[in-house]
Design an enzyme around this catalytic site. Sequence first.
Site, mmCIF file in Angstrom:
data_model
loop_
_atom_site.group_PDB
_atom_site.id
_atom_site.type_symbol
_atom_site.label_atom_id
_atom_site.label_comp_id
_atom_site.label_asym_id
_atom_site.label_seq_id
_atom_site.Cartn_x
_atom_site.Cartn_y
_atom_site.Cartn_z
ATOM 1 N N TYR A 127 8.980 -13.784 -12.278
ATOM 2 C CA TYR A 127 7.731 -13.044 -12.032
ATOM 3 C C TYR A 127 6.531 -13.832 -12.580
ATOM 4 O O TYR A 127 5.517 -14.016 -11.897
ATOM 5 C CB TYR A 127 7.839 -11.677 -12.701
ATOM 6 C CG TYR A 127 6.682 -10.739 -12.441
ATOM 7 C CD1 TYR A 127 6.583 -10.030 -11.248
ATOM 8 C CD2 TYR A 127 5.696 -10.536 -13.404
ATOM 9 C CE1 TYR A 127 5.532 -9.145 -11.015
ATOM 10 C CE2 TYR A 127 4.645 -9.660 -13.185
ATOM 11 C CZ TYR A 127 4.570 -8.967 -11.996
ATOM 12 O OH TYR A 127 3.524 -8.102 -11.773
ATOM 13 N N ALA A 128 6.657 -14.313 -13.820
ATOM 14 C CA ALA A 128 5.551 -15.054 -14.446
ATOM 15 C C ALA A 128 5.241 -16.323 -13.654
ATOM 16 O O ALA A 128 4.063 -16.673 -13.473
ATOM 17 C CB ALA A 128 5.921 -15.412 -15.887
ATOM 18 N N ALA A 186 0.817 -1.224 0.000
ATOM 19 C CA ALA A 186 0.000 0.000 0.000
ATOM 20 C C ALA A 186 0.849 1.272 0.000
ATOM 21 O O ALA A 186 0.313 2.372 0.035
ATOM 22 C CB ALA A 186 -0.940 -0.004 1.203
HETATM 23 P P1 NAD Z 1 4.739 -0.788 -7.087
HETATM 24 O O1 NAD Z 1 6.179 -1.103 -7.256
HETATM 25 O O2 NAD Z 1 4.241 0.560 -7.398
HETATM 26 O O3 NAD Z 1 4.267 -1.171 -5.610
HETATM 27 C C1 NAD Z 1 4.668 -2.359 -4.976
HETATM 28 C C2 NAD Z 1 4.805 -2.071 -3.497
HETATM 29 O O4 NAD Z 1 5.179 -3.295 -2.845
HETATM 30 C C3 NAD Z 1 5.897 -1.044 -3.169
HETATM 31 O O5 NAD Z 1 5.367 -0.010 -2.376
HETATM 32 C C4 NAD Z 1 6.945 -1.841 -2.413
HETATM 33 O O6 NAD Z 1 7.605 -1.113 -1.404
HETATM 34 C C5 NAD Z 1 6.101 -2.973 -1.823
HETATM 35 N N1 NAD Z 1 6.924 -4.118 -1.465
HETATM 36 C C6 NAD Z 1 7.798 -4.761 -2.265
HETATM 37 N N2 NAD Z 1 8.419 -5.733 -1.576
HETATM 38 C C7 NAD Z 1 7.916 -5.707 -0.302
HETATM 39 C C8 NAD Z 1 8.159 -6.436 0.870
HETATM 40 N N3 NAD Z 1 9.046 -7.437 0.905
HETATM 41 N N4 NAD Z 1 7.448 -6.128 1.980
HETATM 42 C C9 NAD Z 1 6.550 -5.113 1.972
HETATM 43 N N5 NAD Z 1 6.287 -4.376 0.891
HETATM 44 C C10 NAD Z 1 6.962 -4.667 -0.242
HETATM 45 O O7 NAD Z 1 3.979 -1.871 -7.966
HETATM 46 P P2 NAD Z 1 2.463 -1.965 -8.446
HETATM 47 O O8 NAD Z 1 2.481 -1.839 -9.888
HETATM 48 O O9 NAD Z 1 1.567 -1.134 -7.626
HETATM 49 O O10 NAD Z 1 2.206 -3.502 -8.122
HETATM 50 C C11 NAD Z 1 1.319 -3.957 -7.121
HETATM 51 C C12 NAD Z 1 0.990 -5.409 -7.426
HETATM 52 O O11 NAD Z 1 0.350 -5.474 -8.703
HETATM 53 C C13 NAD Z 1 2.211 -6.315 -7.528
HETATM 54 O O12 NAD Z 1 1.895 -7.570 -6.989
HETATM 55 C C14 NAD Z 1 2.453 -6.421 -9.008
HETATM 56 O O13 NAD Z 1 3.116 -7.601 -9.349
HETATM 57 C C15 NAD Z 1 1.027 -6.408 -9.506
HETATM 58 N N6 NAD Z 1 0.887 -6.035 -10.912
HETATM 59 C C16 NAD Z 1 1.251 -4.798 -11.358
HETATM 60 C C17 NAD Z 1 1.069 -4.486 -12.686
HETATM 61 C C18 NAD Z 1 1.431 -3.154 -13.254
HETATM 62 O O14 NAD Z 1 1.354 -3.010 -14.481
HETATM 63 N N7 NAD Z 1 1.787 -2.159 -12.466
HETATM 64 C C19 NAD Z 1 0.543 -5.434 -13.568
HETATM 65 C C20 NAD Z 1 0.200 -6.665 -13.083
HETATM 66 C C21 NAD Z 1 0.361 -6.959 -11.754
#
Ligand code: NAD
Length: 271
Positions: free
Chosen positions: A179-180, A13
């Site tokens: 990741y995949a 978050a």
């Molecule tokens: P983002 O990088 O903006 O946010 C991810 C957050 O996770 C960051 O705030 C980070 O600090 C936190 N985080 C990472 N490792 C952590 C840990 N060990 N403990 C606590 N917090 C941790 O990414 P996003 O795009 O908002 O992604 C959110 C989710 O959506 C992820 O699971 C990502 O794989 C998934 N997702 C994103 C997209 C995209 O296009 N952005 C597409 C498909 C899936």
Amino acid sequence: MEIKGKVALITGAGSGIGNAVAVELAKRGAKAVIMVDISDQVQANADAVNQQANREVAYSYQGDVTEEEFRKSVFDDAEAKHGLVSICIPAAGITRDSLSVRMDKETGKAKIYAVEKFQLVVNVNLIAPTYWALEMVSRIAQDRFAKGLKKWGPDEGLMGAVILIGSVSSQGNKGQISYAATKSGLEGVASTLMKEAIFYGVRCGVLHPGFTDTPMVRALGKEYIEKYILPDTQLGRLIRPEEIADAICFMISNSAITGELWADAGWHPNA
Ligand code: NAD
């Protein structure tokens, strides 16, 4: 299932999709929104949610989602202050992208994707979200046991919902071997948990976002996005985090939705 009055927990978050989900759940009347992230940005995000909602609804917890003690302490504290958590969106995730086999033209040797990187991505993206979800289900199970309740029945109303965050990459994407694997792994977790957790009245599903405008995607660079991503989407733009948050809330609140939902803007990359 009503979002209003529920205690919701979101990991990741501190940024992007997780933050947008927190904003949306507060808007839709959640009683408390527990915002978890490793980054200290989560505190500022929680402050912003409270300001926007004009009430104290968001509470931030900073720590690593892969740590069991941290996970338990967040649930203990949230439960003591607000009651049982019944909505869980474990969205924290990372990428460690690289081709799985790369030729080093100087040495003539092929380099294999580092196993340590693979393990890290599995820990954060697959094992951690699974255990945050299981933590919630286990506490709902214990609560029901303490009340003498056995198998859940529809007359009781739903007890909770877990929405895991998959990805279009769960179908395979060049450069994203780890990741995949984690994102398709979550499909197996959800399809098992949805069969088990309904015993306690908890639903489980996976939302697969397409490329969404967050720091994770912006890190790919404008040129890469324009050349390799946008041409393979129908919308011709990145998805907004609010659109993903809306889809997640739809999955939570419409109890007929099970399984997987794709919010991918028509992503159809060439092989
Ligand atoms: P983002 O990088 O903006 O946010 C991810 C957050 O996770 C960051 O705030 C980070 O600090 C936190 N985080 C990472 N490792 C952590 C840990 N060990 N403990 C606590 N917090 C941790 O990414 P996003 O795009 O908002 O992604 C959110 C989710 O959506 C992820 O699971 C990502 O794989 C998934 N997702 C994103 C997209 C995209 O296009 N952005 C597409 C498909 C899936």
